[in-house]
Design a protein around this motif. Structure first.
Motif, PDB file in Angstrom:
ATOM      1  N   MET A 194       0.852  -1.180   0.000  1.00 52.35           N
ATOM      2  CA  MET A 194       0.000   0.000   0.000  1.00 52.35           C
ATOM      3  C   MET A 194       0.893   1.236   0.000  1.00 52.35           C
ATOM      4  O   MET A 194       2.071   1.168   0.313  1.00 52.35           O
ATOM      5  N   SER A 195       0.319   2.374  -0.302  1.00 50.90           N
ATOM      6  CA  SER A 195       1.089   3.608  -0.387  1.00 50.90           C
ATOM      7  C   SER A 195       0.315   4.755   0.250  1.00 50.90           C
ATOM      8  O   SER A 195      -0.808   4.598   0.686  1.00 50.90           O
ATOM      9  N   ALA A 196       0.958   5.887   0.278  1.00 47.53           N
ATOM     10  CA  ALA A 196       0.310   7.132   0.693  1.00 47.53           C
ATOM     11  C   ALA A 196       0.043   7.930  -0.585  1.00 47.53           C
ATOM     12  O   ALA A 196       0.540   7.587  -1.662  1.00 47.53           O
ATOM     13  N   LYS A 197      -0.740   8.996  -0.454  1.00 45.86           N
ATOM     14  CA  LYS A 197      -1.098   9.768  -1.639  1.00 45.86           C
ATOM     15  C   LYS A 197      -0.873  11.250  -1.380  1.00 45.86           C
ATOM     16  O   LYS A 197      -1.257  11.774  -0.342  1.00 45.86           O
ATOM     17  N   LEU A 198      -0.241  11.914  -2.361  1.00 46.31           N
ATOM     18  CA  LEU A 198      -0.133  13.364  -2.363  1.00 46.31           C
ATOM     19  C   LEU A 198      -1.190  13.899  -3.307  1.00 46.31           C
ATOM     20  O   LEU A 198      -1.369  13.366  -4.413  1.00 46.31           O
ATOM     21  N   VAL A 199      -1.895  14.950  -2.899  1.00 46.26           N
ATOM     22  CA  VAL A 199      -2.926  15.571  -3.729  1.00 46.26           C
ATOM     23  C   VAL A 199      -2.516  17.019  -3.969  1.00 46.26           C
ATOM     24  O   VAL A 199      -2.193  17.744  -3.028  1.00 46.26           O
ATOM     25  N   PHE A 200      -2.514  17.419  -5.238  1.00 42.71           N
ATOM     26  CA  PHE A 200      -2.112  18.770  -5.628  1.00 42.71           C
ATOM     27  C   PHE A 200      -3.346  19.537  -6.104  1.00 42.71           C
ATOM     28  O   PHE A 200      -4.047  19.078  -7.001  1.00 42.71           O
ATOM     29  N   LEU A 201      -3.618  20.679  -5.498  1.00 39.52           N
ATOM     30  CA  LEU A 201      -4.797  21.467  -5.839  1.00 39.52           C
ATOM     31  C   LEU A 201      -4.393  22.773  -6.515  1.00 39.52           C
ATOM     32  O   LEU A 201      -3.289  23.282  -6.319  1.00 39.52           O
ATOM     33  N   GLY A 202      -5.320  23.328  -7.296  1.00 41.84           N
ATOM     34  CA  GLY A 202      -5.100  24.626  -7.935  1.00 41.84           C
ATOM     35  C   GLY A 202      -3.882  24.644  -8.835  1.00 41.84           C
ATOM     36  O   GLY A 202      -3.626  23.706  -9.584  1.00 41.84           O
ATOM     37  N   ARG A 203      -3.113  25.705  -8.740  1.00 35.90           N
ATOM     38  CA  ARG A 203      -1.935  25.860  -9.605  1.00 35.90           C
ATOM     39  C   ARG A 203      -0.883  24.796  -9.333  1.00 35.90           C
ATOM     40  O   ARG A 203      -0.056  24.497 -10.199  1.00 35.90           O
ATOM     41  N   LEU A 204      -0.904  24.191  -8.144  1.00 34.26           N
ATOM     42  CA  LEU A 204       0.056  23.132  -7.837  1.00 34.26           C
ATOM     43  C   LEU A 204      -0.198  21.901  -8.708  1.00 34.26           C
ATOM     44  O   LEU A 204       0.737  21.183  -9.062  1.00 34.26           O
ATOM     45  N   GLU A 205      -1.446  21.676  -9.079  1.00 33.18           N
ATOM     46  CA  GLU A 205      -1.761  20.579  -9.993  1.00 33.18           C
ATOM     47  C   GLU A 205      -1.131  20.843 -11.354  1.00 33.18           C
ATOM     48  O   GLU A 205      -0.581  19.933 -11.985  1.00 33.18           O
ATOM     49  N   ASP A 206      -1.172  22.093 -11.798  1.00 30.03           N
ATOM     50  CA  ASP A 206      -0.551  22.446 -13.075  1.00 30.03           C
ATOM     51  C   ASP A 206       0.956  22.245 -13.026  1.00 30.03           C
ATOM     52  O   ASP A 206       1.558  21.737 -13.973  1.00 30.03           O
ATOM     53  N   ILE A 207       1.580  22.640 -11.932  1.00 30.48           N
ATOM     54  CA  ILE A 207       3.030  22.500 -11.785  1.00 30.48           C
ATOM     55  C   ILE A 207       3.423  21.024 -11.732  1.00 30.48           C
ATOM     56  O   ILE A 207       4.409  20.608 -12.352  1.00 30.48           O
ATOM     57  N   ALA A 208       2.639  20.220 -11.001  1.00 30.96           N
ATOM     58  CA  ALA A 208       2.938  18.791 -10.863  1.00 30.96           C
ATOM     59  C   ALA A 208       2.621  18.017 -12.139  1.00 30.96           C
ATOM     60  O   ALA A 208       3.188  16.945 -12.375  1.00 30.96           O
ATOM     61  N   GLY A 209       1.689  18.547 -12.940  1.00 33.24           N
ATOM     62  CA  GLY A 209       1.272  17.837 -14.141  1.00 33.24           C
ATOM     63  C   GLY A 209       0.303  16.702 -13.857  1.00 33.24           C
ATOM     64  O   GLY A 209       0.035  15.872 -14.714  1.00 33.24           O
ATOM     65  N   MET A 210      -0.226  16.680 -12.626  1.00 34.03           N
ATOM     66  CA  MET A 210      -1.186  15.650 -12.226  1.00 34.03           C
ATOM     67  C   MET A 210      -1.911  16.119 -10.973  1.00 34.03           C
ATOM     68  O   MET A 210      -1.426  16.999 -10.272  1.00 34.03           O
ATOM     69  N   GLU A 252       0.854   4.340   5.609  1.00 35.84           N
ATOM     70  CA  GLU A 252       0.111   3.723   4.518  1.00 35.84           C
ATOM     71  C   GLU A 252      -1.343   4.175   4.564  1.00 35.84           C
ATOM     72  O   GLU A 252      -1.957   4.213   5.628  1.00 35.84           O
ATOM     73  N   GLY A 253      -1.867   4.565   3.398  1.00 38.34           N
ATOM     74  CA  GLY A 253      -3.250   4.995   3.298  1.00 38.34           C
ATOM     75  C   GLY A 253      -3.480   6.466   3.583  1.00 38.34           C
ATOM     76  O   GLY A 253      -4.576   6.972   3.368  1.00 38.34           O
ATOM     77  N   ASP A 254      -2.462   7.192   4.069  1.00 39.32           N
ATOM     78  CA  ASP A 254      -2.617   8.621   4.338  1.00 39.32           C
ATOM     79  C   ASP A 254      -2.755   9.408   3.041  1.00 39.32           C
ATOM     80  O   ASP A 254      -2.241   9.015   1.994  1.00 39.32           O
ATOM     81  N   GLU A 255      -3.447  10.557   3.150  1.00 38.98           N
ATOM     82  CA  GLU A 255      -3.587  11.480   2.026  1.00 38.98           C
ATOM     83  C   GLU A 255      -3.112  12.858   2.503  1.00 38.98           C
ATOM     84  O   GLU A 255      -3.645  13.377   3.478  1.00 38.98           O
ATOM     85  N   LEU A 256      -2.111  13.384   1.830  1.00 37.56           N
ATOM     86  CA  LEU A 256      -1.593  14.710   2.147  1.00 37.56           C
ATOM     87  C   LEU A 256      -1.906  15.633   0.990  1.00 37.56           C
ATOM     88  O   LEU A 256      -1.414  15.431  -0.123  1.00 37.56           O
ATOM     89  N   ALA A 257      -2.764  16.619   1.248  1.00 36.94           N
ATOM     90  CA  ALA A 257      -3.156  17.572   0.214  1.00 36.94           C
ATOM     91  C   ALA A 257      -2.373  18.868   0.384  1.00 36.94           C
ATOM     92  O   ALA A 257      -2.181  19.344   1.496  1.00 36.94           O
ATOM     93  N   PHE A 258      -1.926  19.409  -0.760  1.00 36.08           N
ATOM     94  CA  PHE A 258      -1.213  20.689  -0.786  1.00 36.08           C
ATOM     95  C   PHE A 258      -2.168  21.734  -1.350  1.00 36.08           C
ATOM     96  O   PHE A 258      -2.684  21.588  -2.458  1.00 36.08           O
TER      97      PHE A 258
END
Length: 79
Positions: A1-17, A66-72
């Motif tokens: 299992m893994s953790a997840k990073l979530v990119f919102l707004g302009r950070l999604e554009d910078i990350a490309g996902m 494992e299973g954590d979600e960190l949103a920026f």
């Protein structure tokens, strides 16, 4: 299992996902594995973080499990 990073707004554009699965561990280690330009943006003083839906005061000492979600969350502007 893994953790997840979530990119919102302009950070999604910078990350490309919108989100990225990462290996759990200390935030510093997780960010070190990212593209350096993205990591610098994520560490910007005006970027907020939410771990599993709860806003954090700062990123110091965050360890993803494992299973954590960190949103920026980028700064919000409006008019």
């Amino acid at each position: 299992m893994s953790a997840k990073l979530v990119f919102l707004g302009r950070l999604e554009d910078i990350a490309g996902m919108g989100e990225l699965a990462v290996n759990p561990g200390p935030l510093e280690q997780v960010l070190a594995a990212l593209d350096p330009a993205l990591a610098i943006e994520l560490l910007g003083e005006r970027v907020r973080m939410a771990l599993n839906g709860a806003l954090l005061g700062d990123g110091g000492g965050v360890i993803l499990a494992e299973g954590d979600e960190l949103a920026f969350l980028p700064p919000v502007s409006g008019g």
